[in-house]
Design an enzyme around this catalytic site. Sequence first.
Site, PDB file in Angstrom:
ATOM      1  N   GLU A 299       2.182 -10.815  -4.733  1.00  0.00           N
ATOM      2  CA  GLU A 299       3.607 -10.776  -5.062  1.00  0.00           C
ATOM      3  C   GLU A 299       4.477 -11.269  -3.906  1.00  0.00           C
ATOM      4  O   GLU A 299       5.486 -10.665  -3.551  1.00  0.00           O
ATOM      5  CB  GLU A 299       4.024  -9.357  -5.484  1.00  0.00           C
ATOM      6  CG  GLU A 299       3.273  -8.877  -6.717  1.00  0.00           C
ATOM      7  CD  GLU A 299       3.763  -7.552  -7.292  1.00  0.00           C
ATOM      8  OE1 GLU A 299       4.279  -6.736  -6.516  1.00  0.00           O
ATOM      9  OE2 GLU A 299       3.624  -7.360  -8.503  1.00  0.00           O
ATOM     10  N   ASP A 378      -1.095  -3.169 -14.165  1.00  0.00           N
ATOM     11  CA  ASP A 378      -0.081  -2.575 -13.295  1.00  0.00           C
ATOM     12  C   ASP A 378       0.551  -1.345 -13.916  1.00  0.00           C
ATOM     13  O   ASP A 378       1.678  -1.406 -14.408  1.00  0.00           O
ATOM     14  CB  ASP A 378       1.007  -3.639 -13.030  1.00  0.00           C
ATOM     15  CG  ASP A 378       1.972  -3.195 -11.947  1.00  0.00           C
ATOM     16  OD1 ASP A 378       1.703  -2.163 -11.315  1.00  0.00           O
ATOM     17  OD2 ASP A 378       2.984  -3.885 -11.752  1.00  0.00           O
ATOM     18  N   GLU A 406       7.436   4.230 -13.188  1.00  0.00           N
ATOM     19  CA  GLU A 406       7.969   2.875 -13.257  1.00  0.00           C
ATOM     20  C   GLU A 406       7.946   2.294 -14.670  1.00  0.00           C
ATOM     21  O   GLU A 406       8.965   1.853 -15.191  1.00  0.00           O
ATOM     22  CB  GLU A 406       7.177   1.972 -12.314  1.00  0.00           C
ATOM     23  CG  GLU A 406       7.585   0.519 -12.417  1.00  0.00           C
ATOM     24  CD  GLU A 406       6.774  -0.396 -11.502  1.00  0.00           C
ATOM     25  OE1 GLU A 406       5.955   0.108 -10.728  1.00  0.00           O
ATOM     26  OE2 GLU A 406       6.983  -1.612 -11.580  1.00  0.00           O
TER      27      GLU A 406
HETATM   28  O1  GCW Z   1       4.162  -2.162 -10.094  1.00  0.00           O
HETATM   29  C1  GCW Z   1       4.526  -3.186  -9.241  1.00  0.00           C
HETATM   30  C2  GCW Z   1       5.940  -2.942  -8.908  1.00  0.00           C
HETATM   31  C3  GCW Z   1       6.353  -3.434  -7.565  1.00  0.00           C
HETATM   32  C4  GCW Z   1       5.364  -2.911  -6.552  1.00  0.00           C
HETATM   33  C5  GCW Z   1       3.999  -3.437  -6.901  1.00  0.00           C
HETATM   34  C6  GCW Z   1       2.912  -2.908  -6.003  1.00  0.00           C
HETATM   35  C7  GCW Z   1       5.815  -2.187  -4.335  1.00  0.00           C
HETATM   36  O2  GCW Z   1       6.732  -3.482  -9.914  1.00  0.00           O
HETATM   37  O3  GCW Z   1       7.643  -2.966  -7.330  1.00  0.00           O
HETATM   38  O4  GCW Z   1       5.726  -3.226  -5.240  1.00  0.00           O
HETATM   39  O5  GCW Z   1       3.644  -3.029  -8.191  1.00  0.00           O
HETATM   40  O6  GCW Z   1       2.256  -1.952  -6.399  1.00  0.00           O
HETATM   41  O7  GCW Z   1       2.715  -3.429  -4.926  1.00  0.00           O
END
Ligand code: GCW
Length: 831
Positions: A299, A378, A406
């Site tokens: 990311e 995720d 989240e």
């Molecule tokens: O779930 C995603 C999130 C990001 C997060 C990433 C991760 C901290 O949307 O905000 O970053 O995973 O776990 O690294």
Amino acid sequence: MLRLTRIIVLAIFGAALLPAVTGYDAWLRYSPVANRGLPATVVRLGDAPTLRSAQAELIRGVKALFGRTLRASAALVNEDSILLGTVRAVNQALPNIALPGNLAPDGFALETVRRHGHKILLVVAQNERGVLYGAFDLLRRLSLGGGFPPSPEVSNPAAPVRWINQWDNLDGSIERGYAGRSIFFSDQHVSADLTRAGDYARLLASVGINGCTVNNVNASPRMLAPDFLPQIARIADAFRPWGVQLSIAVDFSSPQTLGGLNTFDPLDPHVAKWWRDKADEIYRLIPDFGGFVLKADSEGRVGPSRYGRTHADAANVLAAAVRSHGGIAMYRAFVYDHHMDWRNLKNDRARAAYDNFHPLDGKFAANVMLQIKYGPIDFQAREPVSPLFAGLRHTNEAIELQITQEYTGQQRHLCYLVPMWKEALDFNTGVGGENASVKNIASGRRYNRPLGGFVGVANVGLDMNWLGNYLALANLYGFGRLAWNPNLSAREITDEWTRQTFGSDPRVVSTINSLELASWRVYEGYTGPLGMGTLTDILHGHYGPGIESAERNGWGQWFRADEHGLGMDRTTATGTGYIGQYPPAVAQRYESLTTCPDDLLLFMHHVPYRYRLHSGATLVQYVYDSHYTAAEEAQSFADRWRRLRGLVDEDRYQAVLTQLEYQAGHAVVWREAICAWFLKMSGIPDNKGRVGHDPARVEAESMQLRGYQVMTVTPAETASGGKAIVCKGTGDCTAAFQFRGTAGWYTLDIFYYDEISGDAEFQLRVGDQTVSHWQADAALVSKVPNGDTATRQRITGIALRPGDRVQVIGTPDHGDEAALDYVRLEPSAAP
Ligand code: GCW
């Protein structure tokens, strides 16, 4: 807004004015129970800060529980007493007593012994931290109405690493935090007052959590700056009395960006030395420092790929730096390409963790752990377990779970995750042998690894009840309990939590337990069931419905819907081959449509809308039914909670009721969006005639408008009929219609949008009378009308007569345009 006022009031007047019950003490409320005949004295053998905490906590707890103050002593006394000490200290003090020989680090035993005719209740552990855990365990028993166990009991943790990650930024914001600002940082500094940090560590210790990473894995290089480390050391000081080891997430380019080297290549000796020196500097300030956490090549974070190095090279250079100090390097397996070509049907983000890390098995140093999210995507409401758990044999693993909600309702929706975590932990990975479950692999047992563990992303904030929602605290509690003992059942954990948090009235306990335990499946049922993904807006807030945001972009959360069907074909036969990453026993089950569980159908297969599930329903009808049933269940949560009025203190009663009512309304928003979208996509009507057909509804755009303008909402399915009305000026706008139904009592559901920009106001008028008035002041995540901001206001007990003029008056505020979607009128029984 209300929350903020409360925090300000508390900040000004201090703790003395705390309302009788807040969530601040969470499950450590120690509400009075019947005395269990404890002795009058508590002896502590030793001086370690955790031992002192153990003694102080017992005194605090017993005073609250039984109204008596235990006498504190630092040496044996000649009377009945509670004795706190390590095995070593107790052996010295009571040489003739046989102590349990099977205590692991952090483990403890409770045992009654006799000395000179006196009864001694021993809380004994292998190390001081274990004694603290034993004290909390005793207090939990007492809080639940039990006593000191009659025969010796030993409790060892499942794994040595039981950590929390906080995604706090140095400016005080928290990535994916839903409970206010950071308890650690503000304005690029560590906060002056760290009381909350210490109190947090106490909560964590009470459930056996022994580590906390205090900053975002999207880490700022400043974390390692020489002037910043002494500030971090203050947090470690606040944690230390509770045995919580501090760790930090690091930016992999730090040797260059912070250290001034011309490279951050992990194989460069200067870089290795930089990390070693940095670690030495940290350990001088924080002798019990836990180690480094690294998110790299993910990311947008830089990583070893910059120099053509492997993740093992990166992890090992950090591990080498902390090894001599006993620290660890936690390397996140959440590595994937977020620019993947969606047109290529063989591409698959779910494959990434395994593809990246399986080839490196055995290449990681002994003090490296791979921190693996429970599922391959995720933290969705439903995922299979990551195949990487079974894909490593010679590497230490830790499972990463997400306490902060989240993708699961952001603490506005009740979504209790312990049942989901249990499914993941109990899952048989198919590697063979008795210990083949995810929990046994993650805890290191399966392959006798030196390290194993559990990491929970918590993101508590300054909100008085830590997670911003009384019921959500069960997730934090449950994570800790599972990290200690993943064999506990979801029911046991919930029951413990409920009784400690809300007392033992059987009506209260059974209602709260059943709401909590049902909530995850209900949330899944009105969001994205059958493993299709949560269907939230993945490009923005990850909150409300935003179905197509997942498709046709590089993020790889595709579910590949078209007019014929949907689902990701991950089979080895015709799909991405993801299923082949599992051991054969599991792969075979997923590969075949006959054996693939319905819950994961669309995660594993692409099927047509009329495909028949094992349950007998067609896919599209199941989607409709699931959303209607789950939204009704969400409404039943609020209705059942209402029956607890008077049995739960008024503050918490009202706060939870407000939250559950909001959730029930938002569940309808979800239902409407998903069902409308599936109807449009598949062209197949709901066989129960509900979808797209609601005669009780009056669309805002069809009302008589004064000031209000009609707008098209994006995505279209997040407004009834794709349209809403907005009030653009500064003055009031009005939307009116004439009631044409039969005279009687009605419930009016006003579906409006609560935008984050300001606090618009609404009034509902019947004839000349204002019958309800409310403010759109929730801090929802978007500035425009959409699935995040869509909200319901339910107004019950309104008497309507044919010809009544019903009006909604909206007053915009700072860009919150008092947007309105529709009004629904449902006849009700006489109130
Ligand atoms: O779930 C995603 C999130 C990001 C997060 C990433 C991760 C901290 O949307 O905000 O970053 O995973 O776990 O690294």
